[in-house]
Design an enzyme around this catalytic site. Structure first.
Site, PDB file in Angstrom:
ATOM      1  N   HIS A 302       0.819  -1.219   0.000  1.00 41.97           N
ATOM      2  CA  HIS A 302       0.000   0.000   0.000  1.00 41.97           C
ATOM      3  C   HIS A 302       0.851   1.268   0.000  1.00 41.97           C
ATOM      4  O   HIS A 302       0.323   2.364  -0.179  1.00 41.97           O
ATOM      5  CB  HIS A 302      -0.998  -0.001   1.160  1.00 41.97           C
ATOM      6  CG  HIS A 302      -0.425   0.276   2.515  1.00 41.97           C
ATOM      7  ND1 HIS A 302      -1.217   0.567   3.603  1.00 41.97           N
ATOM      8  CD2 HIS A 302       0.852   0.311   2.970  1.00 41.97           C
ATOM      9  CE1 HIS A 302      -0.464   0.777   4.653  1.00 41.97           C
ATOM     10  NE2 HIS A 302       0.788   0.614   4.299  1.00 41.97           N
ATOM     11  N   GLU A 331      -3.265  -6.985   3.823  1.00 43.40           N
ATOM     12  CA  GLU A 331      -3.561  -5.587   3.499  1.00 43.40           C
ATOM     13  C   GLU A 331      -5.035  -5.261   3.749  1.00 43.40           C
ATOM     14  O   GLU A 331      -5.871  -6.159   3.913  1.00 43.40           O
ATOM     15  CB  GLU A 331      -3.246  -5.307   2.019  1.00 43.40           C
ATOM     16  CG  GLU A 331      -1.770  -5.304   1.665  1.00 43.40           C
ATOM     17  CD  GLU A 331      -1.087  -3.963   1.924  1.00 43.40           C
ATOM     18  OE1 GLU A 331      -1.740  -3.054   2.491  1.00 43.40           O
ATOM     19  OE2 GLU A 331       0.092  -3.837   1.550  1.00 43.40           O
ATOM     20  N   GLU A 358      -5.296   2.941  -0.384  1.00 42.93           N
ATOM     21  CA  GLU A 358      -5.726   1.565  -0.185  1.00 42.93           C
ATOM     22  C   GLU A 358      -6.521   1.107  -1.407  1.00 42.93           C
ATOM     23  O   GLU A 358      -7.001   1.923  -2.186  1.00 42.93           O
ATOM     24  CB  GLU A 358      -6.564   1.444   1.088  1.00 42.93           C
ATOM     25  CG  GLU A 358      -5.835   1.873   2.359  1.00 42.93           C
ATOM     26  CD  GLU A 358      -4.630   1.005   2.695  1.00 42.93           C
ATOM     27  OE1 GLU A 358      -4.474  -0.078   2.080  1.00 42.93           O
ATOM     28  OE2 GLU A 358      -3.834   1.418   3.558  1.00 42.93           O
TER      29      GLU A 358
END
Length: 394
Positions: A302, A331, A358
């Protein structure tokens, strides 16, 4: 989520019952509903007061309290607390200044009052004496804070274009640097250590992929392990917090655990030789450990744009053994709707620090496909922020 107070109160009762039964996600649901209840009840003028100066003052006073060791003094004072006068003598700060600071921290539920100008520690303020949480206060205020405070002016200056370069974003504008975030940390060693230490606290108490009911570690990693030396390689794993947790919660795991990160980070790792091996490695270069059962990346990708993510994964691909090795990516996956504030706030943090963001499930699948992988399954935890993407060679 309902927006009317009565509806939210009804949902709170349901979540409270679930919390009493220790159901997964109940605590997080109570937090979300608590925030929703406040938003449904406060006046617009109260919302501005809270956002505009109550919360900024809380953050600033917590940072001041760290410098003055206020939280330590409160903890040492025990259940009887400490007077503002005695605290002033210990910290060498002005007594009136301390009273005004502590009254606001008490009003914001950071510390508590046990009498007139007498203060005691709370569960939260006592936690702030632990280095990992103390460093979190320093990092968020000193490093991330300026990037958020300068964000409106920065975006205005670039006509509200979307920043996408690691060397030209909100962080660089706020800190007057041309260095990417991690390179800046390397040039500022105190903050490098503070950042790495705080990373051990970011997920503390939250569901972890190694917990029961999240990712089946025994079934997916141990079963089928061929007995070779390496079970898992933690790529870009910082100080090894994830490996410590993995070994601690699964002490009978076979094989070696290997930690990899930049040389500047690995040089600060010590005393973990019984748990894992640590080695310096640049993940933009070929992966030197071949044929491990799993290669694991936690909150690494990210920090990078799509093309760089593909480059990182392509360096891993030749190391994986077809039909045996797994790629594990820990993630955040942004839902298409009703994302929780921990998800959206992390999106904002990587935005101001690295001009990144994200990703949704479709976005992750696209990146993995470009790099020559296919998703086998995505594992999540009820109301958790992070997911574990398991992939293999396409």
């Amino acid at each position: 989520m309902a927006s009317k107070p009565d509806d939210i109160l009804a949902q709170l009762q349901v979540a409270r019952a679930a919390y009493a039964k220790n159901k997964p996600g109940a605590r997080e649901q109570l937090l979300n509903l608590g925030h929703a209840l406040v938003s449904s009840l406060e006046l617009p003028s109260e919302a501005i007061q809270r956002m505009g100066w109550a919360e900024p003052a809380r953050a600033a006073h917590c940072r001041i309290a760290v410098d003055l060791n206020v939280f330590e003094h409160l903890k040492e004072s025990g259940e009887h607390g400490i007077s503002a006068k005695d605290l002033a003598e210990k910290t060498k700060a002005d007594e009136v200044l301390l009273v005004r600071t502590l009254k606001h921290l008490a009003a914001m539920n950071i510390v508590a009052e046990s009498g007139a100008d007498n203060y005691i520690g709370t569960r939260l303020s006592n936690a702030f004496t632990e280095p990992k949480y103390r460093d979190g206060l320093i990092y968020t205020y000193d490093v991330a804070g300026p990037s958020f405070r300068d964000l409106p002016e920065y975006l205005k200056s670039i006509n509200y274009a979307l920043p996408t370069k690691l060397t030209d974003g909100p962080f660089q504008a706020a800190h007057k640097t041309q260095l990417p975030f991690f390179a800046w940390l390397d040039q500022n060693p105190p903050y490098l250590q503070i950042f790495n230490n705080y990373m051990s606290a970011y997920r503390a108490g939250k569901p972890s992929w190694v917990d029961p009911g999240f990712y089946p570690v025994s079934e997916r990693l141990v079963d089928g392990f061929d007995g070779s030396s390496v079970l898992l390689v933690d790529v870009g794993g910082g100080l090894g917090h994830d490996l410590q947790e993995l070994r601690g919660k699964h002490p009978s795991l076979p094989g070696k655990l290997i930690l990899q990160d930049r040389a500047e980070v690995i040089s600060t790792v010590s005393g973990q030789s019984a748990l894992f091996e640590a080695a310096a490695h640049d993940f933009f270069t070929p992966q030197p450990v071949k044929g491990a059962r799993a290669y694991y990346l936690h909150s690494v990708l990210h920090d990078w744009g799509d093309d760089d993510c593909v480059r990182i994964l392509e360096q891993l691909r030749p190391a994986l053994r077809p039909g045996y090795s797994r790629l594990l990516i820990n993630e955040i996956i942004v839902p298409d709707r009703n994302a929780s504030w921990p998800v959206t706030s992390m999106d904002q943090l990587v935005f101001v620090l690295g001009a990144m963001g994200e990703r949704t499930q479709g976005h992750w699948e696209s990146i993995l496909q470009r790099a020559g992988f296919k998703v086998t399954k995505i594992y999540s935890y009820e109301m958790g922020s992070e997911s574990l993407i398991e992939a293999e060679l396409a």
